[in-house]
Design an enzyme around this catalytic site. Structure first.
Site, short mmCIF file in Angstrom:
data_model
loop_
_atom_site.label_atom_id
_atom_site.label_comp_id
_atom_site.label_asym_id
_atom_site.label_seq_id
_atom_site.Cartn_x
_atom_site.Cartn_y
_atom_site.Cartn_z
N TYR A 1 13.92 31.18 9.32
CA TYR A 1 12.98 31.65 8.92
C TYR A 1 12.34 31.67 10.47
CZ TYR A 1 11.58 31.99 4.20
OH TYR A 1 10.52 31.63 2.69
N ARG B 1 -10.54 -0.24 14.18
CA ARG B 1 -10.63 0.69 12.87
C ARG B 1 -11.55 0.06 11.86
NH1 ARG B 1 -4.59 1.25 11.01
NH2 ARG B 1 -4.93 -0.14 9.97
N MET C 1 10.99 25.46 2.94
CA MET C 1 10.06 24.99 1.77
C MET C 1 11.23 23.78 1.23
SD MET C 1 7.28 25.53 -1.89
CE MET C 1 6.41 26.28 -0.41
N LYS D 1 0.50 -1.10 0.04
CA LYS D 1 0.20 0.01 0.15
C LYS D 1 0.63 1.36 0.36
CE LYS D 1 -0.10 -0.33 5.17
NZ LYS D 1 -0.73 -0.88 5.76
#
Ligand SMILES: *Cc1c(COP(=O)(O)O)cnc(C)c1O
Length: 376
Positions: free
Chosen positions: A258, A137, A311, A39
Site C-alpha cells: 500500500y 500515576r 492487516m 496482569k
C-alpha cells in the site's frame, strides 16, 4: 481469534522457561518474597495457564491490574494471595471480598470505601497501600500519609503491605531511583512493621536496596528485557512462527505494498507471509526505501520487511536466501531464537511489553515445556 485449523501459525509458550525464570528471580531476591505479575493476560501468555505454572514453580503472591484478572487467577490458583494493583474499583468491594482479592488502595476515596465495607461487616479485610513516590500515576500523595495513618490507627486497621512503583528502574543509574527509594523509606517509617514492596523486574535486578519484603517482577518472567543497555539474562518464553503463502520474483523499479512507498532497487525474490497488524505485527514495522522496518527469520536467517505491513500480510525480501526457494507453508519466525520480543519492539519503536501484550493474533496457542504442571 485463533484459527481452529492450526493453519494460521503457531504461538508457542514455554512454561518450563517461565518456571525457570521465576525461580531464577527468586534466587536473586533471596531474603524477599518473590511475587508474580500476571496482569494483561500474563503479558499475553495466558493468565490461567501462566498462573498455574508460576504457582507450581513456587509463586504464592500474584499481582494483577483489574478485578477481572484477579478472578481469573482465583479460579486458576484457589490458594493464591492476589493483589489488584489498580486498586478498588468503585462499587466493587463486595466482589473483592467474595473473591478474596486484596485491593492496592491508592486514594482516600478508595480507602474510605474499603474501610466503610470493613466497618459494615465488622471485619478487617486485607489490602495494600500504594504511595506515589514520583511517578504520578495511581497512589496516595506523600502528604496524605499522615491522614491515612491516623485514619487506620483510629480504627485499628493495618494494611498487609506498603507499595510504590519506580518510574525509571529500567535505567539503573537514573537519579530518580535513589530519590524514590528515599521517599519510600520515609513512608515506611510512618507505617512501622508493615511489609514493603517497591521493585518491578528492573528494580529487582538493580540490587538489594530495592527488594524490601516483596518483589513484583513481570516482564522478566516472560523473557523480556528489564534493564536498558544490559544483556538480558532471562530465558525466552514465547516463539511465534507463521506460514509463508507465496514466493514471487519482482523486478527493479516495482513497488511493494500500500502507498507504493517502497520500490525495488534490484530484481528481488519476495516472500508473502500470513501475518499482519491484525495479528500484533505493528504497522510501524513497515519499511520505506529511506527507513528500514522489522525483520523475520527464515531458516535461521533474518530478512527485512519491505513496504507497508498490511492487516493480513507482510512482505519480506528473501533475495539473499539464494536458490533454495521456500515452499508455501514453510514457517517464518516472527519471535524466537533469532528475533526476541525486544528486537521486535525496538524495530517497531515500542517495547517488548507491547509486543507481548499484543499476542492476540490469528494463530494457535501451544503450551510446551513442563510435564509436571497440572493441566490447564
Ligand atoms: C506492571 C507492574 C509491575 C511489573 O513491572 P515489570 O516491569 O513488568 O516487571 C510491578 N508493579 C506495578 C505497580 C506494575 O504496574
Amino acid at each position: 481469534m485463533a484459527l481452529t485449523s492450526g493453519l494460521g501459525g503457531q504461538l508457542s509458550i514455554d512454561l518450563g522457561a517461565l518456571a525457570r525464570n521465576w525461580r531464577a528471580l527468586d534466587k536473586v531476591s533471596a531474603g524477599a518474597l518473590t511475587g508474580a505479575v500476571v496482569k494483561a493476560d500474563a503479558y499475553g501468555t495466558g493468565i490461567t495457564v501462566a498462573s498455574k505454572a508460576l504457582h507450581a514453580a513456587g509463586a504464592r503472591f500474584f499481582f494483577v491490574a483489574t478485578p477481572d484478572e484477579g478472578m481469573a487467577v482465583r479460579a486458576a490458583v484457589p490458594e493464591a494471595h492476589i493483589f489488584v494493583m489498580n486498586g478498588l474499583y468503585p462499587g466493587a468491594a463486595n466482589l473483592y471480598i467474595r473473591q478474596n482479592l486484596m485491593p492496592v488502595l491508592c486514594s482516600v476515596e478508595m480507602l474510605e470505601e474499603w474501610l466503610a465495607k470493613c466497618l459494615e461487616r465488622n471485619e478487617a479485610y486485607p489490602s495494600a497501600f500504594h504511595f506515589d513516590t514520583g511517578i504520578n500515576r495511581l497512589g496516595f500523595r506523600l502528604n496524605e500519609a499522615g491522614f491515612v495513618r491516623e485514619r487506620i490507627e483510629a480504627l485499628g486497621y493495618a494494611p498487609q503491605m506498603l507499595m510504590s512503583h519506580l518510574a525509571c528502574a529500567d535505567q539503573p543509574n537514573h537519579e530518580k531511583n535513589r530519590t524514590q527509594l528515599a521517599l519510600f523509606g520515609s513512608v515506611m517509617t510512618q507505617f512501622q512493621g508493615i511489609p514493603a514492596s517497591l521493585a518491578n523486574s528492573a528494580g529487582l535486578m538493580s540490587g538489594r536496596d530495592y527488594h524490601f519484603q516483596m518483589v513484583r517482577p513481570g516482564i522478566s518472567l516472560y523473557g523480556g528485557r528489564a534493564l536498558v543497555g544490559r544483556k538480558n539474562p532471562m530465558a525466552a518464553v514465547v516463539t511465534l512462527h507463521v506460514p509463508i503463502l507465496q514466493v514471487k520474483e519482482a523486478r527493479t523499479g516495482e513497488t511493494v505494498g500500500y502507498g507504493a512507498g517502497y520500490s525495488l532497487s534490484r530484481d528481488s525474490r519476495l516472500a508473502i507471509i500470513s501475518h499482519g497488524y491484525a495479528d500484533g505485527f505493528f504497522r510501524s514495522l513497515s519499511a520505506t526505501n529511506s527507513r528500514p522496518g522489522g525483520k523475520v527469520a527464515i531458516r535461521g536467517k533474518l530478512f527485512p520487511v519491505i513496504g507497508r505491513v498490511s492487516m493480513d500480510q507482510v512482505v519480506v525480501d528473501i533475495t539473499e536466501l539464494g536458490p533454495d526457494i521456500p515452499k508455501p507453508g514453510e514457517g517464518a519466525e516472527v519471535l524466537g531464537a533469532n528475533i526476541s520480543v525486544d528486537d521486535q519492539g525496538d524495530a517497531a519503536g515500542t517495547i517488548g511489553y507491547e509486543v507481548l501484550t499484543s499476542l492476540k493474533g490469528r494463530y494457535n496457542r501451544n503450551y510446551v515445556g513442563d510435564g509436571n504442571l497440572p493441566p490447564a
